[in-house]
Scaffold this motif. Structure first.
Motif, PDB file in Angstrom:
ATOM      1  N   ALA A 274      47.926  35.716  39.533  1.00  0.00           N
ATOM      2  CA  ALA A 274      47.047  34.881  40.263  1.00  0.00           C
ATOM      3  C   ALA A 274      45.654  34.508  40.479  1.00  0.00           C
ATOM      4  CB  ALA A 274      47.608  34.052  41.588  1.00  0.00           C
ATOM      5  N   ALA A 275      45.582  36.295  40.931  1.00  0.00           N
ATOM      6  CA  ALA A 275      44.364  36.922  40.551  1.00  0.00           C
ATOM      7  C   ALA A 275      43.302  36.667  39.280  1.00  0.00           C
ATOM      8  CB  ALA A 275      43.814  37.975  41.018  1.00  0.00           C
ATOM      9  N   PHE A 276      44.302  36.723  38.091  1.00  0.00           N
ATOM     10  CA  PHE A 276      43.384  37.184  37.035  1.00  0.00           C
ATOM     11  C   PHE A 276      43.396  35.519  36.423  1.00  0.00           C
ATOM     12  CE2 PHE A 276      46.161  40.845  35.981  1.00  0.00           C
ATOM     13  CZ  PHE A 276      44.946  41.860  35.507  1.00  0.00           C
ATOM     14  N   LEU A 277      44.176  34.702  36.522  1.00  0.00           N
ATOM     15  CA  LEU A 277      43.537  33.255  36.263  1.00  0.00           C
ATOM     16  C   LEU A 277      42.563  33.001  37.058  1.00  0.00           C
ATOM     17  CD1 LEU A 277      48.196  31.716  36.688  1.00  0.00           C
ATOM     18  CD2 LEU A 277      46.361  32.944  34.390  1.00  0.00           C
ATOM     19  N   VAL A 278      42.958  32.633  38.248  1.00  0.00           N
ATOM     20  CA  VAL A 278      41.187  32.331  39.172  1.00  0.00           C
ATOM     21  C   VAL A 278      40.304  33.494  38.596  1.00  0.00           C
ATOM     22  CG1 VAL A 278      40.070  32.497  41.563  1.00  0.00           C
ATOM     23  CG2 VAL A 278      42.397  32.130  41.267  1.00  0.00           C
ATOM     24  N   LEU A 279      40.196  34.565  37.850  1.00  0.00           N
ATOM     25  CA  LEU A 279      38.836  35.127  37.506  1.00  0.00           C
ATOM     26  C   LEU A 279      38.456  34.837  36.002  1.00  0.00           C
ATOM     27  CD1 LEU A 279      39.479  38.749  39.234  1.00  0.00           C
ATOM     28  CD2 LEU A 279      37.732  37.091  40.165  1.00  0.00           C
ATOM     29  N   ALA A 280      39.656  33.824  35.633  1.00  0.00           N
ATOM     30  CA  ALA A 280      39.136  33.698  35.189  1.00  0.00           C
ATOM     31  C   ALA A 280      38.183  32.395  34.380  1.00  0.00           C
ATOM     32  CB  ALA A 280      39.895  33.363  33.490  1.00  0.00           C
ATOM     33  N   ARG A 281      37.814  32.089  35.369  1.00  0.00           N
ATOM     34  CA  ARG A 281      37.235  31.041  35.518  1.00  0.00           C
ATOM     35  C   ARG A 281      35.070  31.966  35.382  1.00  0.00           C
ATOM     36  NH1 ARG A 281      38.318  27.557  41.248  1.00  0.00           N
ATOM     37  NH2 ARG A 281      36.349  26.731  40.110  1.00  0.00           N
ATOM     38  N   PRO A 282      35.659  32.354  36.956  1.00  0.00           N
ATOM     39  CA  PRO A 282      33.983  32.690  36.446  1.00  0.00           C
ATOM     40  C   PRO A 282      33.564  33.269  35.229  1.00  0.00           C
ATOM     41  CG  PRO A 282      35.605  34.026  37.715  1.00  0.00           C
ATOM     42  CD  PRO A 282      36.316  33.286  37.726  1.00  0.00           C
ATOM     43  N   LEU A 283      34.127  34.377  34.452  1.00  0.00           N
ATOM     44  CA  LEU A 283      34.435  35.189  33.528  1.00  0.00           C
ATOM     45  C   LEU A 283      33.745  34.043  31.898  1.00  0.00           C
ATOM     46  CD1 LEU A 283      37.319  37.553  33.491  1.00  0.00           C
ATOM     47  CD2 LEU A 283      34.905  38.339  33.115  1.00  0.00           C
ATOM     48  N   ALA A 284      34.534  32.606  32.164  1.00  0.00           N
ATOM     49  CA  ALA A 284      34.156  32.045  31.018  1.00  0.00           C
ATOM     50  C   ALA A 284      32.838  30.911  31.913  1.00  0.00           C
ATOM     51  CB  ALA A 284      35.076  30.646  31.071  1.00  0.00           C
ATOM     52  N   ALA A 285      32.520  31.001  32.965  1.00  0.00           N
ATOM     53  CA  ALA A 285      30.648  30.613  33.466  1.00  0.00           C
ATOM     54  C   ALA A 285      29.830  31.261  33.499  1.00  0.00           C
ATOM     55  CB  ALA A 285      31.062  30.184  35.007  1.00  0.00           C
ATOM     56  N   ARG A 286      30.263  32.593  33.202  1.00  0.00           N
ATOM     57  CA  ARG A 286      29.097  33.346  32.578  1.00  0.00           C
ATOM     58  C   ARG A 286      29.300  33.511  30.763  1.00  0.00           C
ATOM     59  NH1 ARG A 286      30.404  34.059  37.917  1.00  0.00           N
ATOM     60  NH2 ARG A 286      29.788  35.699  39.405  1.00  0.00           N
ATOM     61  N   GLY A 287      29.856  33.259  30.846  1.00  0.00           N
ATOM     62  CA  GLY A 287      29.687  32.633  29.193  1.00  0.00           C
ATOM     63  C   GLY A 287      30.981  33.780  28.438  1.00  0.00           C
ATOM     64  N   HIS A 288      31.885  34.564  29.332  1.00  0.00           N
ATOM     65  CA  HIS A 288      32.280  35.769  28.404  1.00  0.00           C
ATOM     66  C   HIS A 288      33.914  34.934  27.761  1.00  0.00           C
ATOM     67  CE1 HIS A 288      29.302  38.762  29.701  1.00  0.00           C
ATOM     68  NE2 HIS A 288      29.329  38.108  30.678  1.00  0.00           N
ATOM     69  N   ARG A 289      34.036  34.085  27.119  1.00  0.00           N
ATOM     70  CA  ARG A 289      35.442  33.468  27.028  1.00  0.00           C
ATOM     71  C   ARG A 289      36.606  33.968  25.890  1.00  0.00           C
ATOM     72  NH1 ARG A 289      33.996  28.676  28.245  1.00  0.00           N
ATOM     73  NH2 ARG A 289      31.804  27.077  28.337  1.00  0.00           N
ATOM     74  N   GLY A 290      35.963  35.425  25.984  1.00  0.00           N
ATOM     75  CA  GLY A 290      37.547  36.201  25.290  1.00  0.00           C
ATOM     76  C   GLY A 290      37.173  36.448  26.585  1.00  0.00           C
ATOM     77  N   TRP A 291      36.817  37.264  27.211  1.00  0.00           N
ATOM     78  CA  TRP A 291      37.361  38.205  28.419  1.00  0.00           C
ATOM     79  C   TRP A 291      38.377  36.779  29.076  1.00  0.00           C
ATOM     80  CZ3 TRP A 291      37.364  43.113  29.909  1.00  0.00           C
ATOM     81  CH2 TRP A 291      36.375  43.913  29.424  1.00  0.00           C
ATOM     82  N   ALA A 292      37.609  35.667  29.038  1.00  0.00           N
ATOM     83  CA  ALA A 292      38.525  35.067  30.246  1.00  0.00           C
ATOM     84  C   ALA A 292      39.316  34.581  29.439  1.00  0.00           C
ATOM     85  CB  ALA A 292      37.674  33.702  30.375  1.00  0.00           C
ATOM     86  N   ARG A 293      40.276  34.533  28.510  1.00  0.00           N
ATOM     87  CA  ARG A 293      40.994  34.344  27.304  1.00  0.00           C
ATOM     88  C   ARG A 293      41.926  35.383  28.279  1.00  0.00           C
ATOM     89  NH1 ARG A 293      38.489  31.770  23.425  1.00  0.00           N
ATOM     90  NH2 ARG A 293      37.953  34.108  22.470  1.00  0.00           N
ATOM     91  N   ALA A 294      41.424  36.736  27.994  1.00  0.00           N
ATOM     92  CA  ALA A 294      42.786  37.857  28.078  1.00  0.00           C
ATOM     93  C   ALA A 294      42.525  38.018  29.540  1.00  0.00           C
ATOM     94  CB  ALA A 294      41.295  39.049  27.661  1.00  0.00           C
ATOM     95  N   SER A 295      42.031  37.429  30.345  1.00  0.00           N
ATOM     96  CA  SER A 295      42.388  37.185  31.700  1.00  0.00           C
ATOM     97  C   SER A 295      43.541  36.194  32.111  1.00  0.00           C
ATOM     98  CB  SER A 295      41.629  37.109  33.104  1.00  0.00           C
ATOM     99  OG  SER A 295      41.883  37.015  34.702  1.00  0.00           O
ATOM    100  N   ARG A 296      43.488  35.076  31.187  1.00  0.00           N
ATOM    101  CA  ARG A 296      44.624  34.080  31.470  1.00  0.00           C
ATOM    102  C   ARG A 296      45.892  34.701  31.243  1.00  0.00           C
ATOM    103  NH1 ARG A 296      39.990  31.015  29.593  1.00  0.00           N
ATOM    104  NH2 ARG A 296      39.035  29.429  31.618  1.00  0.00           N
ATOM    105  N   LEU A 297      45.823  35.682  29.818  1.00  0.00           N
ATOM    106  CA  LEU A 297      47.226  35.987  28.959  1.00  0.00           C
ATOM    107  C   LEU A 297      47.775  37.155  29.852  1.00  0.00           C
ATOM    108  CD1 LEU A 297      45.970  35.661  25.677  1.00  0.00           C
ATOM    109  CD2 LEU A 297      47.955  34.664  26.623  1.00  0.00           C
ATOM    110  N   ALA A 298      46.960  38.204  30.229  1.00  0.00           N
ATOM    111  CA  ALA A 298      47.766  38.970  31.362  1.00  0.00           C
ATOM    112  C   ALA A 298      47.818  38.728  32.191  1.00  0.00           C
ATOM    113  CB  ALA A 298      46.310  39.853  32.370  1.00  0.00           C
ATOM    114  N   PRO A 299      48.841  38.276  33.403  1.00  0.00           N
ATOM    115  CA  PRO A 299      49.629  37.420  33.593  1.00  0.00           C
ATOM    116  C   PRO A 299      50.997  37.288  33.045  1.00  0.00           C
ATOM    117  CG  PRO A 299      48.113  35.330  34.859  1.00  0.00           C
ATOM    118  CD  PRO A 299      47.904  36.643  33.001  1.00  0.00           C
ATOM    119  N   VAL A 300      50.919  37.275  31.599  1.00  0.00           N
ATOM    120  CA  VAL A 300      51.833  36.840  30.544  1.00  0.00           C
ATOM    121  C   VAL A 300      52.459  38.477  30.461  1.00  0.00           C
ATOM    122  CG1 VAL A 300      52.647  36.068  28.686  1.00  0.00           C
ATOM    123  CG2 VAL A 300      51.279  35.021  29.414  1.00  0.00           C
TER     124      VAL A 300
END
Length: 222
Positions: A155-181
């Protein structure tokens, strides 16, 4: 009058010194996972009878040298909780600023629970243990704590994807959303392979280290 009304809005911003302190605090979450894995692998290679294809790292807390893994659990939990506190300061007032740190803190607390309630012996470890053992009360709590902790991490990975995207790190945000998988896939395959479970848990720990490191330095990069 307009100037007077707008002044308090600036007063709530995080002072630079506080932000720097938060980034240093996040370091606990950055080093926790790698430290836990290095200590676990080193013990697994050194302990007689331990087999990574049959035994979980948690079982290293059993036997005469088990205190080393117990300390590893306690230290990792402390570092993660310290990292959660630092993350709260880094994300304060922004996306994920509440639930991200809370979930990382829950993950850290699960390591303390794992230390207090050790896993059951089995699969031949410690040496002389039966291949199949009945689940004890402390073993059941150990498994429940691990499950709750890693669900919190996912759940933390999914939540932390939001601040990563907000800071312009969209690749990191996608990776954070995929990590739980990846984490859940490893856990799902654990019935067939203990190594799959270990890999899933390890990827979660390393993924959290990478994501928190990125968040700790994101402000400086903007």
């Amino acid at each position: 009058m307009t100037h007077m009304l707008s002044a308090p809005r600036h007063a709530v911003s995080v002072p630079p010194a506080s932000a720097r302190g938060g980034r240093r605090g996040v370091g606990g979450a950055v080093v926790a996972g790698p430290l836990f894995l290095v200590a676990g692998v080193a013990q697994g290679l050194a302990r007689d009878g331990f087999d990574f294809t049959r035994n979980a790292i948690s079982q290293l807390a059993l036997g005469e040298a088990g205190w080393i893994q117990t300390v590893n659990f306690l230290l990792t939990g402390a570092l993660l909780i310290a990292g959660a506190a630092g993350l709260r300061r880094v994300l304060r007032g922004g996306a994920g600023g509440v639930w991200g740190p809370v979930l990382v803190g829950v993950f850290g607390a699960s390591f303390w629970a794992a230390a207090l309630f050790p896993a059951d012996a089995g699969a031949g470890f410690p040496e002389g243990s039966p291949d199949v053992a009945a689940i004890s009360g402390h073993g059941a709590v150990h498994m429940a704590a691990g499950m709750a902790g890693y669900l919190a991490l996912c759940a933390a990975f999914l939540v932390l994807a939001r601040p990563l995207a907000a800071r312009g790190h969209r690749g990191w945000a996608r990776a954070s959303r995929l990590a739980p998988v990846a984490v859940l896939a490893g856990f799902g395959a654990s019935a067939a392979s203990v190594l799959a479970f270990t890999a899933g848990a390890g990827l979660g720990l390393l993924g959290l280290a990478a994501v928190t490191a990125r968040l700790a330095t994101a402000r400086a990069d903007r």
